[in-house]
Write a protein that holds these residues in place. Sequence first.
Motif, PDB file in Angstrom:
ATOM      1  N   LEU A  39       0.818  -1.208   0.000  1.00  0.00           N
ATOM      2  CA  LEU A  39       0.000   0.000   0.000  1.00  0.00           C
ATOM      3  C   LEU A  39       0.855   1.262   0.000  1.00  0.00           C
ATOM      4  O   LEU A  39       2.065   1.216   0.215  1.00  0.00           O
ATOM      5  N   SER A  40       0.184   2.415  -0.209  1.00  0.00           N
ATOM      6  CA  SER A  40       0.864   3.702  -0.111  1.00  0.00           C
ATOM      7  C   SER A  40       1.298   3.931   1.336  1.00  0.00           C
ATOM      8  O   SER A  40       0.808   3.274   2.263  1.00  0.00           O
ATOM      9  N   THR A  41       2.189   4.889   1.529  1.00  0.00           N
ATOM     10  CA  THR A  41       2.711   5.169   2.872  1.00  0.00           C
ATOM     11  C   THR A  41       1.597   5.496   3.860  1.00  0.00           C
ATOM     12  O   THR A  41       1.589   4.994   4.993  1.00  0.00           O
ATOM     13  N   ASP A  42       0.651   6.330   3.451  1.00  0.00           N
ATOM     14  CA  ASP A  42      -0.441   6.722   4.348  1.00  0.00           C
ATOM     15  C   ASP A  42      -1.243   5.514   4.808  1.00  0.00           C
ATOM     16  O   ASP A  42      -1.594   5.398   5.993  1.00  0.00           O
ATOM     17  N   LEU A  43      -1.551   4.624   3.864  1.00  0.00           N
ATOM     18  CA  LEU A  43      -2.354   3.449   4.230  1.00  0.00           C
ATOM     19  C   LEU A  43      -1.535   2.428   5.021  1.00  0.00           C
ATOM     20  O   LEU A  43      -2.082   1.705   5.855  1.00  0.00           O
ATOM     21  N   LYS A  44      -0.245   2.357   4.765  1.00  0.00           N
ATOM     22  CA  LYS A  44       0.608   1.495   5.600  1.00  0.00           C
ATOM     23  C   LYS A  44       0.553   1.969   7.055  1.00  0.00           C
ATOM     24  O   LYS A  44       0.422   1.157   7.984  1.00  0.00           O
ATOM     25  N   ASN A  45       0.676   3.281   7.239  1.00  0.00           N
ATOM     26  CA  ASN A  45       0.604   3.838   8.598  1.00  0.00           C
ATOM     27  C   ASN A  45      -0.747   3.538   9.224  1.00  0.00           C
ATOM     28  O   ASN A  45      -0.840   3.215  10.413  1.00  0.00           O
ATOM     29  N   ARG A  46      -1.808   3.665   8.424  1.00  0.00           N
ATOM     30  CA  ARG A  46      -3.161   3.388   8.914  1.00  0.00           C
ATOM     31  C   ARG A  46      -3.273   1.924   9.337  1.00  0.00           C
ATOM     32  O   ARG A  46      -3.890   1.598  10.354  1.00  0.00           O
ATOM     33  N   ALA A  47      -2.684   1.028   8.536  1.00  0.00           N
ATOM     34  CA  ALA A  47      -2.721  -0.403   8.864  1.00  0.00           C
ATOM     35  C   ALA A  47      -1.967  -0.685  10.163  1.00  0.00           C
ATOM     36  O   ALA A  47      -2.437  -1.453  11.020  1.00  0.00           O
ATOM     37  N   PHE A  48      -0.788  -0.067  10.328  1.00  0.00           N
ATOM     38  CA  PHE A  48      -0.033  -0.258  11.571  1.00  0.00           C
ATOM     39  C   PHE A  48      -0.813   0.275  12.777  1.00  0.00           C
ATOM     40  O   PHE A  48      -0.819  -0.350  13.847  1.00  0.00           O
ATOM     41  N   ASN A  49      -1.465   1.432  12.605  1.00  0.00           N
ATOM     42  CA  ASN A  49      -2.267   1.988  13.704  1.00  0.00           C
ATOM     43  C   ASN A  49      -3.403   1.057  14.083  1.00  0.00           C
ATOM     44  O   ASN A  49      -3.735   0.896  15.267  1.00  0.00           O
ATOM     45  N   THR A  50      -4.007   0.432  13.070  1.00  0.00           N
ATOM     46  CA  THR A  50      -5.088  -0.528  13.327  1.00  0.00           C
ATOM     47  C   THR A  50      -4.564  -1.728  14.108  1.00  0.00           C
ATOM     48  O   THR A  50      -5.161  -2.153  15.102  1.00  0.00           O
TER      49      THR A  50
END
Length: 499
Positions: A353-364
């Motif tokens: 995924l894009s960087t933003d969505l990677k961060n979102r996935a890690f936060n989840t």
Amino acid sequence: MNENWFCEQISNLNVQENRLTALSEIRIRLYEISETSDVQLETLITNRLLNSPEFIECLNCKNEATEQCELTADILSICMSHLSLEQSTLPTILERTLTNPRSSIKTIVFNTILKQLERQRNKKKYVQISTELLIHILNGLNEDDSKVGLPAIGILTIVLEQHINDGCMKNKLLDMLTSNEIVKCRVYELAVNLAKQSASMLYQVEFLLDRALSELDNDDVLLQVNILEILAALAEQNHGLLYLENRQVFEIISRRVENVDQNPIDQLLIPGIMKFFGKTALVQPQKIIVDYSHMMQCLFESILSENVSILPAAFDTFANLTQTKKGKQLLDKYYPALIKETFEAMSSYLRNLSTDLKNRAFNTLEMVFSTESSNQTDIEDLFQKWFKYLAGEESMQFLMDYCRNPFPDIKVACLSFIKSVCFHKWGLVALKNTAGFVEFLLDRKIEFDKEAKYKKFELISLLADTDVFDMQINLQLRTYVNEGPYFVQSILDIATEGN
């Protein structure tokens, strides 16, 4: 210094050339009076200023008169701090500021009133606000500027309970529902805030809540999404949840998900619907996970779909569903195969995924593996099983690769997730058994980003308080903690070590 001096300065405001000097002098003197705590003089000057046409004229400054705008705003803010909400003359004093065309002026007044009300509420002291002043605050809901609308909602949430049955108040609120969508949503948010206070209060604002529910048949998808988000807060209270159940809100929304193929426009509602069910699941996991299988299937399909437009809402909803121990257990019991697929998909997303969505996935993932209390030993096996779904036995090595990522935000998000995992004994053991991981964390020379340094420090502080490492590693961890997050080894020390 006395009232006559202020009267002279107020008179000087009539002369354009003297205006900035007079305003500056007034501001300085007001600060000085505040320090002397002369309450009587403060009240006299405040009343005189806010009732003077000269000062009101200064409040109506044009945008290009920046210095004048700033000075008058500061003076108004000081004056507002000297006013008491219990003053009988308050509506008259504030009328010209509350009807000022500049939203920034109304913002100062509203924010000051809200702060005073919150202080009184914290002291468990009730303050009566006049109907006249309430009307002005209700008008704030009609403002385009959210800096006025939001404090207006806050004020009315505190004080409207005693006036909600007044005919003029009801009519004014209903009239606002004929306005634009922003105003509608503010009225609905206010209604939900009031309804959450008690079952009796909910009954009194049903005339607004029912109107909000009727909007779910509206053709405006964005409005429906906003209303769903507002209504979700009702489920936080049992009486609110009962109201939603009696109105069959869950069934109606669930059917729209089930029949989304028949009305493709409803596809746009899916993220909002998921948020609604996800927020409800925070307080009622059993109801959502067990009773609404179509909604759950929709969630898992959204996560597995690789549709990047819907993934943020799907991630957030999944995190909400797993916030309680009960939620985790129910998901593992009723949807074990889909849970496994979800974590495997998350592993793939972290790669692609894009960087933003990677961060979102890690936060989840961080939220999923965070514990609500220390007493969760009965689901530790579940946590460990879910963690292995990410990358098998090599999950911690998989995460270590992201800690080496050159992008600081991904590194920070990954370290935060690892920290949540290390609150579990099996997580600590996994980190310990991952070759080179502890050495990587202790190496200060490879970290340059300030936030990443601090996140690493937080993780090492957690590791240092455990008993899974041998004495030598534990000493290194504690030394790192004692030195602090931003310690830099001197060149002399490094040369000595090299020798």
